[in-house]
Design a protein around this motif. Structure first.
Motif, PDB file in Angstrom:
ATOM      1  N   TYR A 136     -15.509  27.407 -28.252  1.00 52.39           N
ATOM      2  CA  TYR A 136     -16.185  26.701 -27.165  1.00 52.39           C
ATOM      3  C   TYR A 136     -15.650  25.267 -27.163  1.00 52.39           C
ATOM      4  O   TYR A 136     -15.490  24.657 -28.227  1.00 52.39           O
ATOM      5  N   THR A 137     -15.385  24.724 -25.987  1.00 60.62           N
ATOM      6  CA  THR A 137     -14.938  23.332 -25.864  1.00 60.62           C
ATOM      7  C   THR A 137     -15.990  22.551 -25.098  1.00 60.62           C
ATOM      8  O   THR A 137     -16.362  22.928 -23.972  1.00 60.62           O
ATOM      9  N   TYR A 138     -16.476  21.470 -25.697  1.00 55.81           N
ATOM     10  CA  TYR A 138     -17.505  20.628 -25.085  1.00 55.81           C
ATOM     11  C   TYR A 138     -16.894  19.321 -24.595  1.00 55.81           C
ATOM     12  O   TYR A 138     -16.078  18.702 -25.292  1.00 55.81           O
ATOM     13  N   TYR A 139     -17.296  18.921 -23.403  1.00 55.52           N
ATOM     14  CA  TYR A 139     -16.838  17.668 -22.802  1.00 55.52           C
ATOM     15  C   TYR A 139     -18.066  16.769 -22.647  1.00 55.52           C
ATOM     16  O   TYR A 139     -18.984  17.089 -21.884  1.00 55.52           O
ATOM     17  N   ILE A 140     -18.085  15.656 -23.362  1.00 55.53           N
ATOM     18  CA  ILE A 140     -19.270  14.801 -23.422  1.00 55.53           C
ATOM     19  C   ILE A 140     -18.925  13.431 -22.844  1.00 55.53           C
ATOM     20  O   ILE A 140     -17.990  12.765 -23.309  1.00 55.53           O
ATOM     21  N   ALA A 141     -19.672  12.989 -21.842  1.00 56.62           N
ATOM     22  CA  ALA A 141     -19.469  11.672 -21.229  1.00 56.62           C
ATOM     23  C   ALA A 141     -20.775  10.890 -21.282  1.00 56.62           C
ATOM     24  O   ALA A 141     -21.855  11.440 -21.038  1.00 56.62           O
ATOM     25  N   SER A 142     -20.692   9.614 -21.613  1.00 57.27           N
ATOM     26  CA  SER A 142     -21.882   8.756 -21.585  1.00 57.27           C
ATOM     27  C   SER A 142     -22.048   8.171 -20.184  1.00 57.27           C
ATOM     28  O   SER A 142     -21.074   7.906 -19.481  1.00 57.27           O
ATOM     29  N   ASN A 175     -15.106   8.000 -19.913  1.00 57.55           N
ATOM     30  CA  ASN A 175     -14.198   9.125 -20.076  1.00 57.55           C
ATOM     31  C   ASN A 175     -14.834  10.149 -21.013  1.00 57.55           C
ATOM     32  O   ASN A 175     -15.616   9.805 -21.898  1.00 57.55           O
ATOM     33  N   GLU A 176     -14.471  11.392 -20.815  1.00 57.82           N
ATOM     34  CA  GLU A 176     -15.054  12.453 -21.632  1.00 57.82           C
ATOM     35  C   GLU A 176     -14.471  12.458 -23.048  1.00 57.82           C
ATOM     36  O   GLU A 176     -13.295  12.160 -23.253  1.00 57.82           O
ATOM     37  N   VAL A 177     -15.317  12.791 -23.999  1.00 63.58           N
ATOM     38  CA  VAL A 177     -14.860  13.128 -25.341  1.00 63.58           C
ATOM     39  C   VAL A 177     -14.839  14.647 -25.429  1.00 63.58           C
ATOM     40  O   VAL A 177     -15.829  15.310 -25.113  1.00 63.58           O
ATOM     41  N   LYS A 178     -13.705  15.175 -25.839  1.00 63.59           N
ATOM     42  CA  LYS A 178     -13.520  16.624 -25.871  1.00 63.59           C
ATOM     43  C   LYS A 178     -13.653  17.106 -27.317  1.00 63.59           C
ATOM     44  O   LYS A 178     -13.034  16.544 -28.222  1.00 63.59           O
ATOM     45  N   TYR A 179     -14.471  18.120 -27.537  1.00 66.36           N
ATOM     46  CA  TYR A 179     -14.691  18.610 -28.899  1.00 66.36           C
ATOM     47  C   TYR A 179     -14.702  20.135 -28.885  1.00 66.36           C
ATOM     48  O   TYR A 179     -15.430  20.754 -28.102  1.00 66.36           O
ATOM     49  N   LYS A 180     -13.885  20.708 -29.764  1.00 65.26           N
ATOM     50  CA  LYS A 180     -13.725  22.159 -29.786  1.00 65.26           C
ATOM     51  C   LYS A 180     -14.401  22.746 -31.021  1.00 65.26           C
ATOM     52  O   LYS A 180     -14.277  22.216 -32.124  1.00 65.26           O
ATOM     53  N   VAL A 181     -15.120  23.850 -30.831  1.00 66.53           N
ATOM     54  CA  VAL A 181     -15.828  24.516 -31.919  1.00 66.53           C
ATOM     55  C   VAL A 181     -15.337  25.963 -32.003  1.00 66.53           C
ATOM     56  O   VAL A 181     -15.535  26.755 -31.074  1.00 66.53           O
ATOM     57  N   SER A 182     -14.693  26.303 -33.117  1.00 62.57           N
ATOM     58  CA  SER A 182     -14.217  27.672 -33.312  1.00 62.57           C
ATOM     59  C   SER A 182     -15.390  28.579 -33.671  1.00 62.57           C
ATOM     60  O   SER A 182     -16.231  28.215 -34.496  1.00 62.57           O
ATOM     61  N   VAL A 183     -15.435  29.748 -33.059  1.00 65.79           N
ATOM     62  CA  VAL A 183     -16.523  30.690 -33.355  1.00 65.79           C
ATOM     63  C   VAL A 183     -16.003  32.037 -33.841  1.00 65.79           C
ATOM     64  O   VAL A 183     -16.764  32.838 -34.378  1.00 65.79           O
ATOM     65  N   ASN A 184     -14.725  32.313 -33.654  1.00 70.47           N
ATOM     66  CA  ASN A 184     -14.155  33.590 -34.086  1.00 70.47           C
ATOM     67  C   ASN A 184     -12.840  33.305 -34.795  1.00 70.47           C
ATOM     68  O   ASN A 184     -11.817  33.045 -34.167  1.00 70.47           O
ATOM     69  N   LYS A 185     -12.865  33.313 -36.099  1.00 69.30           N
ATOM     70  CA  LYS A 185     -11.702  32.936 -36.893  1.00 69.30           C
ATOM     71  C   LYS A 185     -10.567  33.946 -36.784  1.00 69.30           C
ATOM     72  O   LYS A 185      -9.442  33.674 -37.199  1.00 69.30           O
TER      73      LYS A 185
END
Length: 721
Positions: free
Chosen positions: A425-431, A440-450
């Motif tokens: 899942y990739t999350y895009y977080i903007a204040s 600008n968005e901060v992009k953060y990726k979370v692996s869920v299936n190795k």
């Protein structure tokens, strides 16, 4: 050992001569011109009052003039100023007989109680530079000593404690502005602390209002034309005596705006006091003439709207798309008895500045609960309101469409019903601030299936590391030193240096100079034959252009910015000499685009979790192309030697590889991105014409960022977050 060549030595000698030939006085000389030294700013915490800012110039006897927040009126500086809100100050130094200094610009931050940014502006073309000398060089020409023409038809209209000066501008093409000074007939009278004795009026305004004068005292006003070379005209003078006037015989205008900030529109209220039966017309214009008759006749002036309050109150709305709408607005009114009056108001209500990005993003994934808990730290901006989050899923091949926007005012959010079959899942977080300005968005990726690889093709994932600064390293390291605590986040690194084929495909050319060979020592010619050899003859500047160009092509967020832009098309030609603007490039390490590794990242990856002298072996011939096994002939095809434990080829030998960091000694408090400044950038890994010692994983080298050599290339990395 610093990487040098004969040309580099000659260049250094030339620079040395240039330095020793410079004038070490308070002015800077350019051809025939001598310029006043640029204005410098110092900020001091003034407690609850805000920030106190002082200005200075090294040029003895020079006067300083300044403007605040896009005002068109320049005031003469006499003592430190105190600000209670974020402010932009522009200032320059003036001294008779020499050229005006370039314009110094400082941005004052109330939050940090500091000056957060300083630039210098060429007075002629308004281009911004990082140094005063660059601003001087921008439009510098041989000395212009011709005085500009004077203004014509000067008129001084006496008002209550003020005088309205109007004139017709001089017609010279190089007019910068108009120096207005005044002197009371009684030179011995005491002046209050805030009273001005001079100002600079902008070209095109054709007048100004001088306030804070003493009624009954005669003043002589002098208006001199000033050109962009600092020449002034002889000046014209006019006298006026401010007087107390009966409100029944004059018209008065009071202007007001709400205090609230806006990024849409601001309503200005015009209250008119007059003995006439009604108001006939009210007009307004940004930077309009202070002569009421002139402004009322100006075809570009806009009409205000009458309010129902007895015809004496009018309003007009200013809409804005950016902060250039801030500034000085002139309002003129005409009553039924023929009275005309003008007044000015400075608008600084428009705020389009986004809040800072969120920091410290982390995530926890639970396959059992099927949730991802996302955490972050809010920015400290006083007007921060909430964050907006959208996300995508990836099945190992493509991203899904973005989700609906989720607003969150806390510092964490739990996402349920996570699909464990997805790759990540990739999350895009903007204040977002209270006005709706968004960072600008901060992009953060979370692996869920190795079991599904997230690693880009041709890259390997380098694991994260927490380096406490107390470890022992084999071989000994000059980067991982005692006391230097490093948090190296996991990242993707290309398993080979950028090849000639990859570079030409993207950039349309192959700048390589070295001869190309295959692994058996056969010389290669032709594009197809040499395409798998590493690209060379690449400067650090070239590498930044390649990284951002590739990021933009692949619709990733570019990491590098120069003069505020991430598009290399805006950067201009790649410099062939050291360039302060390009040296001031910034890197957004949270972006998902391509970049150079930091020196710590490079060495961590080269070591491969092992204790070998070279990247993958203690036997250099197993892993590296270097001077002895190439016979100093040229580069070799990549990935023809053994990889290290992380799966990286050619980390030792073949071509030197640029790193992001400045080159300098490393200490315990050095930042993870290296020293704060320097003259050279780091090179690592050795090359086909370097000795074995240069190929060691701990060996450090450097060169100027504009340097191009036949054994220097680069390797790409991307954030794994």
């Amino acid at each position: 050992m610093k990487k040098t060549r004969i040309l580099a030595v000659l260049a250094a000698m030339t620079m040395g001569l240039a330095v020793f030939g410079c004038k070490a006085e308070t002015e800077t000389k350019y051809v025939d011109k001598v310029y006043a030294e640029a204005v410098t700013f110092t900020a001091e915490d003034a407690g609850d009052a805000g920030v106190k800012v002082a200005m200075a110039t090294k040029t003895e006897g020079a006067a300083i003039y300044y403007t605040i927040d896009k005002s068109s009126e320049s005031l003469k500086y006499s003592e430190p100023l105190t600000f209670s809100k974020d402010t932009e100050i522009k200032a320059f130094a003036v001294k008779k007989g020499i050229e005006n200094s370039p314009i110094s610009v400082a941005k004052v931050s109330i939050k940090t109680k500091t000056i957060t940014e300083k630039v210098y502006v060429c007075a002629k073309c308004q281009k911004e530079y990082k140094t005063a000398q660059e601003a001087i060089d921008c439009c510098a020409e041989t000395l212009d000593t011709t005085a500009p023409a004077d203004v014509t038809e000067p008129v001084a209209a006496a008002k209550d404690s003020s005088v309205v000066l109007t004139w017709k501008d001089a017609t010279d093409e190089d007019i910068f502005g108009y120096l207005v000074s005044w002197k009371a007939e009684s030179t011995g009278r005491a002046l209050v602390a805030l009273e001005k004795d001079s100002l600079i009026a902008a070209k095109g305004q054709q007048g100004c209002v001088v306030t804070g004068l003493t009624n009954g005292t005669k003043y002589t006003f002098t208006v001199k034309t000033m050109d962009t070379s600092g020449n002034t005209s002889g000046g014209v003078t006019v006298d006026a005596t401010p007087v107390v006037v009966d409100s029944k015989e004059t018209m008065k205008i009071a202007l007001s705006v709400p205090e609230a900030k806006s990024n849409t529109s601001v309503t200005v209220t015009v209250n008119v006091e007059t003995a006439a039966e009604k108001i006939v017309d009210v007009v307004y214009k940004k930077d309009g003439s202070v002569n009421a008759a002139t402004l009322l006749a100006d075809a570009d002036a806009k009409k205000a709207e009458q309010n129902s309050a007895g015809n004496k109150q009018w309003t007009f709305e200013i809409t804005a798309a950016d902060e250039t709408a801030n500034g000085t607005y002139t309002v003129a009114a005409l009553d039924s008895d023929g009275r005309e009056e003008a007044a000015q108001i400075t608008i600084d209500n428009f705020d389009f500045t986004p809040p800072a990005k969120v920091k410290g993003v982390t995530a926890t994934y639970s396959s059992e609960l099927k949730v991802i808990i996302l955490n972050w730290k809010k920015p400290v901006d006083s007007d921060f309101d909430h964050v907006e989050i959208v996300y995508t899923t990836n099945d190992g091949k493509v991203d899904s469409v973005k989700s609906d926007v989720i607003a969150e005012s806390s510092e964490n959010k739990t996402f349920s019903d996570i699909d464990g079959a997805k790759a990540y899942y990739t999350y895009y977080i903007a204040s977002v601030d209270r006005l709706g300005n968004k960072s600008n968005e901060v992009k953060y990726k979370v692996s869920v299936n190795k079991t599904v690889s997230n690693v880009p093709e041709g890259f390997v994932e380098i694991p994260s590391a927490s380096i406490a600064g107390t470890e022992s390293w084999t071989p000994s390291s000059s980067v991982f030193v005692s006391g230097r605590k490093l948090e190296i986040a996991s990242f993707y690194m290309s398993d080979h240096p950028v090849t000639r084929g990859e570079y030409k495909t993207l950039m349309g050319k192959d700048p390589s100079y070295a001869s190309a060979y295959d692994k058996d020592g056969n010389k290669l010619t032709g594009d197809d034959a040499v395409k798998n050899n590493p690209v060379n003859n690449i400067s650090w500047y070239d590498a930044l252009v390649y990284c951002n160009t590739l990021s933009i092509k692949e619709k990733l967020t570019p990491c590098y910015a120069i003069s505020g832009s991430t598009n290399p098309d805006d950067w201009g030609s790649v410099p062939t000499n050291n360039n302060s603007t390009w040296n001031a490039a910034t890197c957004d390490f949270t972006a998902d685009g391509y970049r150079l590794p930091t020196e710590a990242e490079w060495e961590w990856a080269a070591r491969g979790g092992e204790n070998y002298t070279y990247a993958g072996s203690d036997d250099i011939d197993e892993v590296a192309w270097y001077y002895e096994n190439t016979n100093n002939t040229g580069t070799r095809d990549v990935k023809t030697k053994k990889a290290n434990a992380y799966g990286l080829y050619d980390m030792s030998g073949n071509v030197w590889e640029w790193c992001w960091d400045w080159y300098d000694s490393i200490s315990g408090d050095t930042a993870s991105a290296g020293p704060a400044s320097g003259s050279d950038r780091c090179l690592r890994g050795g090359s086909w014409n370097s000795n074995a010692i240069n190929a060691q994983v701990a060996y450090r080298c450097s060169s100027g960022p504009s340097s191009r050599f036949s054994d220097v290339g680069f390797r790409l990395v991307r954030s794994a977050q």
